[in-house]
Write a protein that holds these residues in place. Structure first.
Motif, mmCIF file in Angstrom:
data_model
loop_
_atom_site.group_PDB
_atom_site.id
_atom_site.type_symbol
_atom_site.label_atom_id
_atom_site.label_comp_id
_atom_site.label_asym_id
_atom_site.label_seq_id
_atom_site.Cartn_x
_atom_site.Cartn_y
_atom_site.Cartn_z
ATOM 1 N N HIS A 1 -66.429 13.144 74.943
ATOM 2 C CA HIS A 1 -65.187 13.782 74.518
ATOM 3 C C HIS A 1 -64.722 13.153 73.206
ATOM 4 O O HIS A 1 -64.889 11.964 72.985
ATOM 5 N N ALA A 2 -64.116 13.963 72.362
ATOM 6 C CA ALA A 2 -63.526 13.479 71.112
ATOM 7 C C ALA A 2 -62.027 13.768 71.172
ATOM 8 O O ALA A 2 -61.607 14.923 71.153
ATOM 9 N N ASN A 3 -61.258 12.706 71.303
ATOM 10 C CA ASN A 3 -59.805 12.828 71.375
ATOM 11 C C ASN A 3 -59.208 12.351 70.059
ATOM 12 O O ASN A 3 -59.489 11.241 69.609
ATOM 13 N N ILE A 4 -58.385 13.186 69.459
ATOM 14 C CA ILE A 4 -57.782 12.873 68.159
ATOM 15 C C ILE A 4 -56.284 12.751 68.324
ATOM 16 O O ILE A 4 -55.649 13.650 68.877
ATOM 17 N N GLU A 5 -55.748 11.645 67.833
ATOM 18 C CA GLU A 5 -54.296 11.438 67.863
ATOM 19 C C GLU A 5 -53.797 11.322 66.430
ATOM 20 O O GLU A 5 -54.226 10.437 65.688
ATOM 21 N N LEU A 6 -52.922 12.210 66.049
ATOM 22 C CA LEU A 6 -52.303 12.178 64.724
ATOM 23 C C LEU A 6 -51.090 11.253 64.800
ATOM 24 O O LEU A 6 -50.197 11.471 65.620
ATOM 25 N N VAL A 7 -51.091 10.213 63.978
ATOM 26 C CA VAL A 7 -50.010 9.218 64.011
ATOM 27 C C VAL A 7 -49.357 9.109 62.637
ATOM 28 O O VAL A 7 -49.958 9.444 61.623
ATOM 29 N N TRP A 8 -48.127 8.592 62.629
ATOM 30 C CA TRP A 8 -47.379 8.455 61.375
ATOM 31 C C TRP A 8 -46.924 7.022 61.124
ATOM 32 O O TRP A 8 -46.154 6.763 60.210
ATOM 33 N N ASP A 9 -47.375 6.099 61.948
ATOM 34 C CA ASP A 9 -46.981 4.709 61.786
ATOM 35 C C ASP A 9 -48.226 3.844 61.759
ATOM 36 O O ASP A 9 -48.991 3.875 62.729
ATOM 37 N N PRO A 10 -48.476 3.163 60.666
ATOM 38 C CA PRO A 10 -47.633 3.071 59.480
ATOM 39 C C PRO A 10 -47.774 4.302 58.593
ATOM 40 O O PRO A 10 -48.785 5.000 58.630
ATOM 41 N N ILE A 11 -46.773 4.542 57.796
ATOM 42 C CA ILE A 11 -46.812 5.635 56.819
ATOM 43 C C ILE A 11 -47.920 5.343 55.811
ATOM 44 O O ILE A 11 -48.043 4.232 55.318
ATOM 45 N N TRP A 12 -48.711 6.360 55.508
ATOM 46 C CA TRP A 12 -49.797 6.208 54.539
ATOM 47 C C TRP A 12 -49.227 5.975 53.141
ATOM 48 O O TRP A 12 -48.224 6.589 52.753
ATOM 49 N N THR A 13 -49.888 5.081 52.391
ATOM 50 C CA THR A 13 -49.558 4.853 50.987
ATOM 51 C C THR A 13 -50.858 4.811 50.188
ATOM 52 O O THR A 13 -51.929 4.536 50.759
ATOM 53 N N PRO A 14 -50.816 5.046 48.885
ATOM 54 C CA PRO A 14 -52.034 5.007 48.075
ATOM 55 C C PRO A 14 -52.769 3.664 48.132
ATOM 56 O O PRO A 14 -53.979 3.608 47.893
ATOM 57 N N GLU A 15 -52.076 2.591 48.486
ATOM 58 C CA GLU A 15 -52.734 1.290 48.594
ATOM 59 C C GLU A 15 -53.771 1.271 49.711
ATOM 60 O O GLU A 15 -54.630 0.392 49.751
ATOM 61 N N MET A 16 -53.723 2.231 50.622
ATOM 62 C CA MET A 16 -54.660 2.290 51.743
ATOM 63 C C MET A 16 -56.008 2.873 51.340
ATOM 64 O O MET A 16 -56.970 2.793 52.092
ATOM 65 N N MET A 17 -56.093 3.448 50.153
ATOM 66 C CA MET A 17 -57.356 4.012 49.674
ATOM 67 C C MET A 17 -58.350 2.897 49.386
ATOM 68 O O MET A 17 -57.969 1.770 49.059
ATOM 69 N N SER A 18 -59.630 3.234 49.478
ATOM 70 C CA SER A 18 -60.680 2.275 49.124
ATOM 71 C C SER A 18 -60.616 1.991 47.624
ATOM 72 O O SER A 18 -60.128 2.818 46.841
ATOM 73 N N ASP A 19 -61.089 0.825 47.223
ATOM 74 C CA ASP A 19 -61.133 0.493 45.795
ATOM 75 C C ASP A 19 -61.970 1.507 45.026
ATOM 76 O O ASP A 19 -61.637 1.872 43.904
ATOM 77 N N GLU A 20 -63.041 1.973 45.656
ATOM 78 C CA GLU A 20 -63.903 2.980 45.021
ATOM 79 C C GLU A 20 -63.099 4.211 44.631
ATOM 80 O O GLU A 20 -63.244 4.761 43.549
ATOM 81 N N LEU A 21 -62.235 4.640 45.505
ATOM 82 C CA LEU A 21 -61.434 5.839 45.247
ATOM 83 C C LEU A 21 -60.294 5.550 44.274
ATOM 84 O O LEU A 21 -60.000 6.367 43.403
ATOM 85 N N LYS A 22 -59.673 4.386 44.396
ATOM 86 C CA LYS A 22 -58.555 4.041 43.504
ATOM 87 C C LYS A 22 -58.988 4.029 42.053
ATOM 88 O O LYS A 22 -58.204 4.377 41.167
ATOM 89 N N TYR A 23 -60.204 3.603 41.811
ATOM 90 C CA TYR A 23 -60.642 3.386 40.421
ATOM 91 C C TYR A 23 -61.657 4.400 39.934
ATOM 92 O O TYR A 23 -62.313 4.171 38.927
ATOM 93 N N ARG A 24 -61.763 5.526 40.621
ATOM 94 C CA ARG A 24 -62.708 6.554 40.145
ATOM 95 C C ARG A 24 -62.129 7.228 38.915
ATOM 96 O O ARG A 24 -60.905 7.286 38.705
ATOM 97 N N ASP A 25 -62.988 7.787 38.127
ATOM 98 C CA ASP A 25 -62.542 8.495 36.911
ATOM 99 C C ASP A 25 -62.022 9.855 37.241
ATOM 100 O O ASP A 25 -62.382 10.518 38.111
#
Length: 96
Positions: A72-96
């Motif tokens: 079974h695949a159970n998915i829970e959508l959560v809001w805590d903690p609130i997402w911020t751009p700092e949560m992105m991988s370094d690869e994504l933060k610094y892409r062109d």
């Protein structure tokens, strides 16, 4: 047994169409728990007002269900903690 690596590989194919990035590198995955072959996934969106939430959740469900040996695949959508751009991988933060 299904592994966390397999789950992350599957989820890395799920993209947020507005940002054109995968949900793993965006930092939207908050938790993966595997119990035998059942997966409990906690994830968030970049905003509670995200207009593509239902599309992303459907894609996540499909990708998880296509992992060989999955139970079974159970998915829970959560809001805590609130997402911020700092949560992105370094690869994504610094892409062109």
């Amino acid at each position: 047994m299904v592994t966390k690596k397999e789950v992350l590989e599957a989820l890395s194919q799920c993209r947020d169409p507005e940002i054109d990035a995968d949900i793993v590198n965006l930092g939207l995955i908050y938790g993966i728990q595997i119990d035998e072959n059942d997966i409990n996934l906690k994830l968030t969106m970049t905003s509670p007002m995200c207009p593509v939430t239902s599309l992303i959740l459907a894609d996540v469900q499909m990708r998880l269900e296509n992992i060989p040996g999955i139970g079974h695949a159970n998915i829970e959508l959560v809001w805590d903690p609130i997402w911020t751009p700092e949560m992105m991988s370094d690869e994504l933060k610094y892409r062109d």
